[in-house]
Each structure stands twice: as structure tokens, then as C-alpha cells.
Design a protein around this motif. Structure first.
Motif, short mmCIF file in Angstrom:
data_model
loop_
_atom_site.label_atom_id
_atom_site.label_comp_id
_atom_site.label_asym_id
_atom_site.label_seq_id
_atom_site.Cartn_x
_atom_site.Cartn_y
_atom_site.Cartn_z
N GLU A 1 -4.19 0.77 -6.93
CA GLU A 1 -3.83 -0.13 -6.26
C GLU A 1 -4.51 -1.93 -7.31
O GLU A 1 -3.88 -2.46 -8.29
CB GLU A 1 -4.46 -0.91 -4.80
CG GLU A 1 -3.40 0.01 -3.61
CD GLU A 1 -4.19 -0.20 -2.71
OE1 GLU A 1 -4.96 -1.62 -2.49
OE2 GLU A 1 -3.01 0.09 -1.71
N ARG B 1 1.18 -1.16 -0.47
CA ARG B 1 -0.18 0.04 0.09
C ARG B 1 0.69 1.43 -0.15
O ARG B 1 0.76 1.70 -0.48
CB ARG B 1 -0.85 0.10 1.57
CG ARG B 1 -1.62 1.49 1.14
CD ARG B 1 -2.47 0.93 2.08
NE ARG B 1 -3.14 2.63 2.57
CZ ARG B 1 -4.28 2.94 3.83
NH1 ARG B 1 -4.92 1.87 4.02
NH2 ARG B 1 -4.78 4.23 3.96
N ASP B 2 1.74 1.36 1.00
CA ASP B 2 3.39 2.77 0.76
C ASP B 2 3.41 2.08 2.07
O ASP B 2 4.68 1.91 2.99
CB ASP B 2 1.70 3.89 2.01
CG ASP B 2 2.59 4.64 1.87
OD1 ASP B 2 3.47 5.07 1.57
OD2 ASP B 2 2.24 5.68 2.83
N SER C 1 6.14 3.82 2.54
CA SER C 1 7.08 4.98 3.06
C SER C 1 6.67 4.99 4.82
O SER C 1 7.27 5.17 5.65
CB SER C 1 6.94 6.33 2.81
OG SER C 1 5.07 6.90 2.92
N SER D 1 -1.79 -4.94 1.80
CA SER D 1 -2.44 -3.99 1.59
C SER D 1 -3.72 -3.90 2.46
O SER D 1 -4.47 -4.93 2.54
CB SER D 1 -3.01 -2.86 0.10
OG SER D 1 -3.92 -1.60 0.21
N ALA E 1 -0.54 3.32 -3.66
CA ALA E 1 -1.00 4.39 -2.55
C ALA E 1 -2.50 5.68 -2.92
O ALA E 1 -2.75 6.01 -1.86
CB ALA E 1 0.75 5.48 -2.23
N SER F 1 3.46 -0.25 -5.93
CA SER F 1 2.46 0.21 -5.25
C SER F 1 1.71 1.24 -5.79
O SER F 1 1.63 1.52 -6.96
CB SER F 1 3.42 1.78 -3.88
OG SER F 1 2.79 2.35 -3.20
#
Length: 381
Positions: free
Chosen positions: A163, A126-127, A129, A182, A157, A155
Motif C-alpha cells: 500500500e 485496500r480491496d 472486491s 484503507s 490488498a 489497490s
């Protein structure tokens, strides 16, 4: 006046005739359809209509299957899939219905027609970071490399559509299977792929009969955190709960915490909040009897702790996940630590099993995490 309905396609009419008791041979002759093709159609119907608690995987539908199913030409189906002009509303609706019914995924046919493996794994996070997803990505990549697999990571995001497109792009790269990490993408979207293609959901507590999954035992973690607070003597606890539209996973965690607190005789005050910053702002409005706060993850807990440093009344605070910098001993947050390395390794191993055993029964694996009792919880003042 009764609305006019479109006539059934030749495939639908033929399958319905066989279902009504006619023989496949007579029906094939009646509709001028090759017998082998009709047998395949009837078999596909039986597979799609099978019921039970476990699901087995079949062959990925192609654009030719869509054409046969709808009674339209391949070119019309192709234009409908691309959203191009010159396709009637009726044809567009028939193609859309066939896509849903057959589980068609664009660009996937070439992969399923190949007779060899590419030794590549597609991973959607999903992300990256976010600490949880970043560590999960590293765990998946490490185990995949150890087992001789190339790992393609993308990703999604932005949103659910992004997605979904990311998954289709990975399939177009001819990966052998997909790992989805995710907490936002609806499971129905994942199931569009999992019934026809090797897919494992990692780090998300799903037990759907159509999707393999590997995850930390979050329910047990939520119960252990609630038990810890009650054992310390807390009888009135605020639980910060994000809505399902923000995160179904975080929403569920808080539900389990709330239920466990009430089961142990404590009062759980549910506070709806959509972000860590909002949770921080809501602290001042908590009733005076509240002595502890349970957060859906460590990011919420960090925001609450930051606000408490400004001189607000003392509160015990719990988080969830125990990953990244928020797991530092400098913060020493009471939390439940996810077994991310074990989840990642098991997800890769499960996916490779599905690649070589395409008819494997769907399985779900919950892996135990660990309760970490830090300095952010204490008996009520």
C-alpha cells in the motif's frame, strides 16, 4: 569502551549553532554556507518542530535536501535510497534518519516543483472486491468525475508495504492529491505523505492532527446498535472482536459496543476472533446465558447467521456497514448503514480544497449514518 558516534552533518551543526544564539550571518560565514540556504534550513527546523493540535503542510523534501541534511553527496544518497552496494552502514543509517525526519517521499519532487495542476486525484483502496471498499471507490470516482477530475485508482490488498508503494506510485503519476481508503495501513505511514502533500483519509475514523479525514460516525453507530439490544431486553451479549493486527477499525468498533453495553448495565462477553469463519466456529462455545451477538461488520454477521441456520439456539445478531449484497432486504440484517456516498463526495471536495489551499488547517468530518432494524434481532427468548 564508548561507541563512536558519527559527526553531525554541516546542516545539523549550523542549525544547532543558530539555535544556541549565534546569528545566521555569522554562522553562514563560519560554515561557508550561503545565507539564504541557512535561513531555509532554520525555517525548516522551526516548521518541523512546531507543536499544537493542528498541522499545516510544507514543501516536499527532495533528494538534494537529503544530501544537505546528511552531508553526503547526491549520488551516495541516491544509492542508499535504492539499496545498492557501495554505501557504508553509517551512510545508510544517516540517509534513513533523514528520510524519516524530513518526510521524504521518493519520486514526489517533480510533482511539487510543477507550477500547474493536472486535475487528477490518486485513490488507494485496500480491496475493491470487499463491498465497503468497492462502494467507496465508486462514490469517490463519481464525485471526482462530476467535478472535472480524472481519478486514478490503485489497490494495496497484499500488505502495508504494498500500500505504501502504491501511494508513491500515484504521486509519481503527478496526481494533485491522494485519498487513502484503507483500514489497515498504519497512520504513521499516511502521515509521511500528508505533511507535505494533499491527503485525505476516507471512511476511517481517524482524528490525527496531521491528517484530514472524512468518515461515518462509527462510534455513534456502535452505541445505537448496543442501545437497540439493551432496549429489547438483552442482558448478556457476546461481542466478536478481531485483533488490531487484523483491523484496528473493527477492533475499535467492538470496543465502543462493549463499553456502551456495560454502560447500560448489560454484560459484554468479548470473544476474540480473526475471521468470519472463526466466528462461526466459536458460536457453539458461547455460554448458555448469551442471547445476542454483536459483529464488527456484516460479513461476520452473515457467517454467524449461516451457522444459526443449522439448528443452533436462537440468537439476535447485529452487523455493521450495511453495504453490498448483505444489505439486501432478503437478509434484512440489523446493522448500521455507512453513509458511503456522502463520505466519498465530501472526501473529494476536501481534497480539492487542500490542493488549492495548501496551508489549510487540518480538519475531520464525521457524517451520520443510519441504524437499520431488521429481522435478525428480537427480544430474548
Amino acid at each position: 569502551m564508548t561507541a563512536m558516534q558519527s559527526a553531525p552533518s554541516p546542516r545539523q551543526a549550523a542549525v544547532s549553532r543558530v539555535a544556541a544564539g549565534a546569528s545566521i550571518e555569522d554562522t553562514a560565514q563560519h560554515f561557508n554556507i550561503p545565507v539564504d540556504r541557512l535561513r531555509r534550513w532554520v525555517g525548516a527546523r522551526d516548521d518541523d518542530g512546531a507543536s499544537g493540535n493542528r498541522t499545516r503542510r510544507g514543501k516536499q523534501a527532495t533528494i538534494l535536501d537529503l544530501a544537505e541534511h546528511t552531508g553526503l553527496s547526491k549520488s551516495v544518497v541516491s544509492r542508499a535510497l535504492r539499496g545498492q552496494y557501495g554505501v557504508s552502514p553509517d551512510a545508510q543509517a544517516r540517509v534513513a534518519a533523514a528520510v524519516e525526519e524530513l518526510g521524504y517521499v521518493s519520486n514526489a519532487a517533480a510533482q511539487n516543483l510543477s507550477a500547474y495542476r493536472t486535475n487528477t486525484i490518486g485513490v488507494l483502496v485496500r480491496d475493491a472486491s470487499a463491498p465497503f471498499y468497492g462502494e467507496m471507490q465508486s462514490a469517490l470516482q463519481k464525485r471526482g468525475s462530476t467535478l472535472g477530475q480524472r481519478v486514478f485508482i490503485t489497490s494495496g490488498a497484499l500488505d502495508n508495504n504494498d500500500e505504501r508503494r502504491a501511494l508513491e506510485d500515484l504521486i509519481a503519476l503527478r496526481v494533485d492529491g491522494l485519498i487513502v481508503c484503507s483500514g489497515r495501513l498504519p497512520l504513521k505511514e499516511v502521515k509521511r505523505f500528508s505533511t507535505k502533500f494533499p491527503v485525505v483519509v476516507a471512511g476511517r475514523p481517524d482524528i490525527d492532527p496531521a491528517v484530514d479525514s472524512v468518515f461515518g460516525d462509527e462510534d455513534e453507530g456502535a452505541r445505537q446498535l448496543a442501545d437497540h439490544l439493551v432496549d429489547l431486553g438483552h442482558q448478556r451479549v457476546a461481542v466478536f472482536q478481531p485483533p488490531t493486527t487484523v483491523s484496528p477499525i473493527l477492533h475499535r468498533r467492538i470496543e465502543v459496543m462493549r463499553y456502551r453495553l456495560e454502560e447500560r448495565g448489560a454484560e459484554a462477553l468479548v470473544v476474540a476472533t480473526a475471521s468470519p469463519d472463526e466466528a462461526r466456529e466459536l458460536l457453539s462455545g458461547l455460554p448458555s446465558g448469551v442471547s445476542a451477538v454483536m459483529c464488527p461488520n456484516d460479513r461476520y454477521a452473515a457467517a454467524v447467521l449461516l451457522e444459526l441456520r443449522t439448528g443452533a439456539r436462537p440468537l439476535s445478531v447485529t452487523g455493521f456497514d450495511g453495504v453490498g449484497g448483505l444489505a439486501s432486504a432478503l437478509i434484512d440484517l440489523t446493522t448500521w448503514r455507512q453513509p458511503i456516498a456522502d463520505i466519498g463526495a465530501a472526501a473529494v471536495e476536501r481534497l480539492l480544497h487542500l490542493v488549492t489551499h495548501r496551508n489549510a488547517v487540518v480538519d475531520h468530518l464525521a457524517i451520520a449514518g443510519r441504524l437499520h432494524i431488521g429481522t435478525t434481532t428480537a427480544p430474548p427468548a
